[in-house]
Scaffold this active site. Structure first.
Site, PDB file in Angstrom:
ATOM      1  N   GLU A   1       0.832  -1.197   0.000  1.00 11.90           N
ATOM      2  CA  GLU A   1       0.000   0.000   0.000  1.00 11.90           C
ATOM      3  C   GLU A   1       0.868   1.248   0.000  1.00 11.90           C
ATOM      4  OE1 GLU A   1      -3.882  -1.901   2.237  1.00 11.90           O
ATOM      5  OE2 GLU A   1      -2.384  -0.951   3.483  1.00 11.90           O
TER       6      GLU A   1
ATOM      7  N   CYS B   1      -0.591   6.087   9.633  1.00 10.72           N
ATOM      8  CA  CYS B   1       0.624   5.382  10.080  1.00 10.72           C
ATOM      9  C   CYS B   1       0.263   4.129  10.844  1.00 10.72           C
ATOM     10  CB  CYS B   1       1.426   6.238  11.051  1.00 10.72           C
ATOM     11  SG  CYS B   1       2.370   7.514  10.305  1.00 10.72           S
TER      12      CYS B   1
ATOM     13  N   CYS C   1       3.532   8.590   0.881  1.00 10.12           N
ATOM     14  CA  CYS C   1       4.051   7.668   1.885  1.00 10.12           C
ATOM     15  C   CYS C   1       4.173   6.312   1.187  1.00 10.12           C
ATOM     16  CB  CYS C   1       3.076   7.615   3.060  1.00 10.12           C
ATOM     17  SG  CYS C   1       3.516   6.391   4.290  1.00 10.12           S
TER      18      CYS C   1
ATOM     19  N   CYS D   1       7.034  -4.532  15.821  1.00  8.18           N
ATOM     20  CA  CYS D   1       6.474  -3.467  16.669  1.00  8.18           C
ATOM     21  C   CYS D   1       5.041  -3.840  17.016  1.00  8.18           C
ATOM     22  CB  CYS D   1       6.510  -2.132  15.933  1.00  8.18           C
ATOM     23  SG  CYS D   1       8.157  -1.711  15.338  1.00  8.18           S
TER      24      CYS D   1
ATOM     25  N   GLY E   1       7.031  -1.884   5.804  1.00  5.45           N
ATOM     26  CA  GLY E   1       8.410  -2.364   5.753  1.00  5.45           C
ATOM     27  C   GLY E   1       9.411  -1.481   6.458  1.00  5.45           C
ATOM     28  N   GLU E   2      10.610  -2.016   6.591  1.00  6.94           N
ATOM     29  CA  GLU E   2      11.707  -1.284   7.218  1.00  6.94           C
ATOM     30  C   GLU E   2      12.715  -0.942   6.110  1.00  6.94           C
ATOM     31  OE1 GLU E   2      12.732   0.250  10.013  1.00  6.94           O
ATOM     32  OE2 GLU E   2      14.545   0.545   8.828  1.00  6.94           O
TER      33      GLU E   2
ATOM     34  N   SER F   1      12.389   6.735   7.068  1.00 12.05           N
ATOM     35  CA  SER F   1      12.050   6.512   8.478  1.00 12.05           C
ATOM     36  C   SER F   1      12.459   5.098   8.872  1.00 12.05           C
ATOM     37  CB  SER F   1      10.545   6.699   8.653  1.00 12.05           C
ATOM     38  OG  SER F   1      10.167   6.370   9.961  1.00 12.05           O
TER      39      SER F   1
ATOM     40  N   ASN G   1      -2.819   5.499  16.070  1.00  8.65           N
ATOM     41  CA  ASN G   1      -3.958   4.983  15.309  1.00  8.65           C
ATOM     42  C   ASN G   1      -4.236   3.574  15.786  1.00  8.65           C
ATOM     43  OD1 ASN G   1      -4.033   7.312  13.549  1.00  8.65           O
ATOM     44  ND2 ASN G   1      -2.116   6.529  12.749  1.00  8.65           N
TER      45      ASN G   1
ATOM     46  N   SER H   1      12.029   6.082  14.480  1.00 11.17           N
ATOM     47  CA  SER H   1      10.835   5.794  15.274  1.00 11.17           C
ATOM     48  C   SER H   1      11.298   5.329  16.648  1.00 11.17           C
ATOM     49  CB  SER H   1      10.009   4.707  14.586  1.00 11.17           C
ATOM     50  OG  SER H   1       9.668   5.144  13.295  1.00 11.17           O
ATOM     51  N   LEU H   2      11.295   6.237  17.585  1.00 11.96           N
ATOM     52  CA  LEU H   2      11.907   5.928  18.885  1.00 11.96           C
ATOM     53  C   LEU H   2      10.880   5.360  19.870  1.00 11.96           C
ATOM     54  CD1 LEU H   2      14.700   6.118  20.231  1.00 11.96           C
ATOM     55  CD2 LEU H   2      14.001   8.332  21.147  1.00 11.96           C
ATOM     56  N   HIS H   3       9.869   6.129  20.169  1.00 14.57           N
ATOM     57  CA  HIS H   3       8.753   5.723  21.043  1.00 14.57           C
ATOM     58  C   HIS H   3       9.109   5.495  22.509  1.00 14.57           C
ATOM     59  CE1 HIS H   3       6.466   5.724  17.430  1.00 14.57           C
ATOM     60  NE2 HIS H   3       7.021   4.628  16.949  1.00 14.57           N
TER      61      HIS H   3
ATOM     62  N   CYS I   1       1.899  -1.858  15.576  1.00 12.17           N
ATOM     63  CA  CYS I   1       1.820  -1.584  14.136  1.00 12.17           C
ATOM     64  C   CYS I   1       1.134  -2.724  13.392  1.00 12.17           C
ATOM     65  CB  CYS I   1       3.222  -1.372  13.570  1.00 12.17           C
ATOM     66  SG  CYS I   1       3.236  -1.098  11.785  1.00 12.17           S
TER      67      CYS I   1
ATOM     68  N   CYS J   1       6.640  -6.964   6.860  1.00 10.16           N
ATOM     69  CA  CYS J   1       7.764  -6.397   7.608  1.00 10.16           C
ATOM     70  C   CYS J   1       8.336  -7.473   8.513  1.00 10.16           C
ATOM     71  CB  CYS J   1       7.293  -5.205   8.453  1.00 10.16           C
ATOM     72  SG  CYS J   1       8.650  -4.260   9.189  1.00 10.16           S
TER      73      CYS J   1
HETATM   74  N1  SAH Z   1       9.769   0.743   9.675  1.00  7.81           N
HETATM   75  C1  SAH Z   1       9.858   2.161   9.528  1.00  7.81           C
HETATM   76  C2  SAH Z   1       8.819   2.766   8.611  1.00  7.81           C
HETATM   77  C3  SAH Z   1       7.378   2.291   8.715  1.00  7.81           C
HETATM   78  S1  SAH Z   1       6.418   2.790  10.106  1.00  7.81           S
HETATM   79  C4  SAH Z   1       9.803   2.805  10.902  1.00  7.81           C
HETATM   80  O1  SAH Z   1       9.576   2.119  11.868  1.00  7.81           O
HETATM   81  O2  SAH Z   1      10.058   3.997  11.004  1.00  7.81           O
HETATM   82  C5  SAH Z   1       6.120   4.497   9.927  1.00  7.81           C
HETATM   83  C6  SAH Z   1       5.799   5.191  11.235  1.00  7.81           C
HETATM   84  O3  SAH Z   1       4.500   4.827  11.722  1.00  7.81           O
HETATM   85  C7  SAH Z   1       6.767   4.841  12.353  1.00  7.81           C
HETATM   86  O4  SAH Z   1       7.166   6.000  13.034  1.00  7.81           O
HETATM   87  C8  SAH Z   1       5.934   3.962  13.244  1.00  7.81           C
HETATM   88  O5  SAH Z   1       6.420   3.949  14.545  1.00  7.81           O
HETATM   89  C9  SAH Z   1       4.574   4.587  13.108  1.00  7.81           C
HETATM   90  N2  SAH Z   1       3.470   3.728  13.525  1.00  7.81           N
HETATM   91  C10 SAH Z   1       3.416   2.383  13.501  1.00  7.81           C
HETATM   92  N3  SAH Z   1       2.227   1.944  13.965  1.00  7.81           N
HETATM   93  C11 SAH Z   1       1.509   3.045  14.282  1.00  7.81           C
HETATM   94  C12 SAH Z   1       0.190   3.263  14.787  1.00  7.81           C
HETATM   95  N4  SAH Z   1      -0.626   2.241  15.036  1.00  7.81           N
HETATM   96  N5  SAH Z   1      -0.203   4.533  14.978  1.00  7.81           N
HETATM   97  C13 SAH Z   1       0.604   5.571  14.667  1.00  7.81           C
HETATM   98  N6  SAH Z   1       1.838   5.441  14.186  1.00  7.81           N
HETATM   99  C14 SAH Z   1       2.295   4.194  13.996  1.00  7.81           C
END
Ligand code: SAH
Length: 346
Positions: free
Chosen positions: A94, A339, A107, A118, A165-166, A197, A296, A220-222, A121, A114
């Site tokens: 997608e 996202c 995007c 996470c 994907g990463e 990213s 989300n 993507s730290l979190h 996700c 992937c």
């Molecule tokens: N693998 C890469 C790119 C794909 S994810 C990465 O991790 O950066 C793109 C972004 O969406 C990342 O910052 C990820 O942490 C965020 N993301 C993943 N799941 C999400 C969700 N349910 N709600 C909001 N952001 C999310």
């Protein structure tokens, strides 16, 4: 039968020029065909009108042009468009067009599924099937550029590798795709308008620095606390924060580019003062920007977006430490295009 034929877009311009010379034609024919394939986005050899019929037939018997096909388009009430894209082998990824006041962002996906895990996700629930080829990444951008012109009367202005994907686990192909996107023979877009990213693959961040890439990096730290980060992004056990931080220091040393962090604040997971302090400590070594992104939900309710008080605390504390912070609203939620929602549901 076609399976045996090589995808002509896997050839570099040099290889294509050599091919024509070997076939007894002239090298410049390679340039012509290359232009059809990349700048003009030809999907069939028949389209190549300044190439003789004989040559087109010869190409057809040697090669295929694998191109993506938009299987389904969904439009959100906020103008976001999600494309389900079918690849030549039937797999689907997608990509999303996100319109804003002064820009249109694509995007794009870099892998089918992937390999990371996470827990918040939706894409992580799909098995990683394969890496996308450079042309499959490039084509997603071309499709969105066309949609942007059609529906929003302007060309695409920005690209983020935040789809499925990463990207750093498909680094070579991502780099080749970006080369095409930025080259005058492709879309001639500025690399400064492209963000890759990553969940944080230290070795590859260092490689990017060594390769002196010109696009931007987002991480993507979190969480900046290992125990918490590992609980929500289990691969953090393999690539712990100390290694990530060391790679980012290396990146900053070499590129002097600001680092962007993506960060979601969840209720009961990373919403305390202690979490913000760890974040500040982690990113203070270089000019940084923290994007607080809206969560989300991906349906099981385990993760809940923190309340606005927690978000305000993050903003206040980060700003007090001179770290740029933005609070980003998500887009395209009604069509599962936001996202972390990309999971081939439609
Ligand atoms: N693998 C890469 C790119 C794909 S994810 C990465 O991790 O950066 C793109 C972004 O969406 C990342 O910052 C990820 O942490 C965020 N993301 C993943 N799941 C999400 C969700 N349910 N709600 C909001 N952001 C999310």
């Amino acid at each position: 039968m076609d399976i045996k034929k090589k995808d002509i877009r896997a050839l570099t311009k040099e290889q294509l020029r050599d091919f024509f010379v070997i076939e007894g034609d002239q090298a410049f024919r390679g340039n012509q065909v290359y232009e059809w394939l990349w700048s003009k986005g030809a999907h069939s050899f028949e389209d190549m009108t300044n190439v003789s019929k004989e040559t087109r037939e010869m190409l057809k018997s040697n090669f295929v042009i694998n191109h993506i096909k938009v299987d389904q388009i969904q439009k959100s009430s906020d103008g976001t468009i999600k494309n389900a894209v079918r690849l030549h082998d039937g797999l689907i990824v997608e990509s999303v067009l996100i319109p804003a006041k002064n820009r249109t962002t694509a995007c794009v996906s870099s892998q089918v599924g992937c390999s990371l895990d996470c827990r918040f996700c939706a894409t992580s629930r799909l098995k990683r099937m394969r890496n996308l080829n450079p042309d499959e990444i490039y084509d997603q951008v071309v499709v969105i550029d066309k949609e942007s012109r059609l529906y929003h009367n302007r060309p695409l202005s920005n690209i983020v590798f935040m789809g499925m994907g990463e990207p750093l686990m498909n680094y070579n192909n991502v780099l080749k795709a970006i080369d095409k996107i930025t080259s005058p023979e492709g879309l001639a877009m500025s690399p400064k308008r492209i963000v890759v990213s990553t969940s944080g693959v230290p070795k590859m961040i260092k490689k990017m620095a060594d390769d002196e890439v010109k696009f931007k990096l987002a991480v993507s730290l979190h969480s900046a606390i290992d125990e918490i980060r590992t609980s929500i992004m289990p691969f953090n056990a393999t690539f712990p924060l100390a290694d990530l931080r060391e790679a980012l220091e290396y990146w900053y040393e070499k590129t002097k580019n600001r680092i962007t962090y993506e960060y979601i604040v969840w209720d009961g997971i990373n919403d305390t003062k202690n979490d913000v302090e760890a974040l500040i400590k982690f990113c203070k070594f270089a000019p940084s920007k923290v994007n607080l992104i809206e969560y989300n939900p991906i349906d099981d309710g385990e993760f809940q977006q923190a309340n606005s008080k927690a978000i305000d605390m993050y903003v206040d504390m980060l700003e007090a430490n001179n770290i740029t912070v933005t609070v980003r609203r998500s887009r395209g939620k009604d069509i599962d295009a936001a996202c972390g929602q990309l999971a081939n549901k439609a």
